[in-house]
Design an enzyme around this catalytic site. Sequence first.
Site, PDB file in Angstrom:
ATOM      1  N   TYR A 126      56.905  19.341 110.816  1.00  0.00           N
ATOM      2  CA  TYR A 126      56.785  20.709 111.327  1.00  0.00           C
ATOM      3  C   TYR A 126      55.753  21.526 110.570  1.00  0.00           C
ATOM      4  CZ  TYR A 126      60.670  20.737 114.572  1.00  0.00           C
ATOM      5  OH  TYR A 126      61.481  20.509 115.645  1.00  0.00           O
ATOM      6  N   ASP A 170      66.398  19.046 113.301  1.00  0.00           N
ATOM      7  CA  ASP A 170      66.233  19.612 114.634  1.00  0.00           C
ATOM      8  C   ASP A 170      66.959  18.745 115.657  1.00  0.00           C
ATOM      9  OD1 ASP A 170      65.293  21.198 116.662  1.00  0.00           O
ATOM     10  OD2 ASP A 170      63.361  20.179 116.798  1.00  0.00           O
TER      11      ASP A 170
END
Length: 359
Positions: free
Chosen positions: A124, A249
Amino acid sequence: MRHKITFIPGDGVGPELSEAARRCIEATGVDIEWEVFDAGVDVMDKYGTPLPEHVLESIKKNKVALKGPITTPVGTGIRSVNVELRRALELYACLRPCVLYKGVRSRYDKVDIVIVRENTEDLYAGIEFDSGSGDSKKVIEAINSVSKKKLKSDSAISIKPITRAASERIVKFAFEYALKNNRKKVTCVHKANIMKATDGLFLTTAREVAARYQGKITFEDRIVDNLCMQLVQRPEEYDILVLPNLYGDIISDLCAGLVGGLGVAPGANIGDDTAVFEATHGSAPKYKGLNKVNPIAMILSGVLMLRHIGEKEAADRLENAVKKVISDGKYVTYDLKPTRDDPTAVGTRETADAIIKLL
Ligand code: NAD
């Protein structure tokens, strides 16, 4: 005591959900002054950025925000406001409790898992190079000059940075959360058998931190694919999961599925002195303005926020009202009904009204 809190309605279904949450929070009687600001693509024309500086300044000043989901447009080059907010405010811990409430249709009897996801690095980090670009060629050359394994010249590249400092900080957060909340076990999730450098560092650091809590909190580790299977088979065996960003996530959505879906999965992004509360789900654009989707994930994010600002009694009262509405099963949205087209499903507003009536 009056609390000043930044309120970001979000877009897509965000405004209707965050408004439902705000009404429920206000109905607890806690004295809150909201500073309302928009963010996302809709403010691009006006401010030239989806995350204007005054929004960040408001959160930095108030130290607490409640935020609706914000759409990340695909293929426009606009980076995610949600990711950027976490980065800019150094909200390094994403906390996502997944509790199975009575009345929610589920394959399980008991699920009570807290996900602690690292928020600032991993894939990310946003360090990416498109296939065939000049920059990717330079990166490929540099890597090929030091690596025995060679990259193909047309590779697209996303970089996965993991540091000892960020790993230590997130694992410590998980253990401290365990101590404060009377939890028993922390499981470190990784793929260190394959990604020996990055996940290997995350795991070694987790073991070092765990040693400081020996005798107080149990520690174990699981390879992420094995964990997926075990969560589906025996979720009751898990307590707190600590994970790098990407696995965090994905496992968040898996665990949301174990407890009734995204409509009931709250979350918080927490830093050393600032916290932003938001549901796990996104802006579900196809349901925008339909008064259809479940506000409970946003409302439970509000419960986490009330606890965070020290309003424990109001938080408990609001959570109990949510539990009662879920277990009664009458004033719930389509996702909590036996079938998705159940004609007795109510809308976003009506679920919030039923909760407010119980406060
Ligand atoms: P999503 O979570 O918005 O929706 C996926 C599906 O989950 C929906 O179609 C719906 O069926 C269900 N769902 C979601 N929220 C629900 C609710 N409250 N009640 C009932 N059902 C619900 O995921 P997506 O479609 O992948 O993403 C849509 C947009 O949201 C994208 O632009 C994405 O980038 C963004 N997003 C934002 C955040 C955030 O703001 N933190 C998080 C995730 C995704």
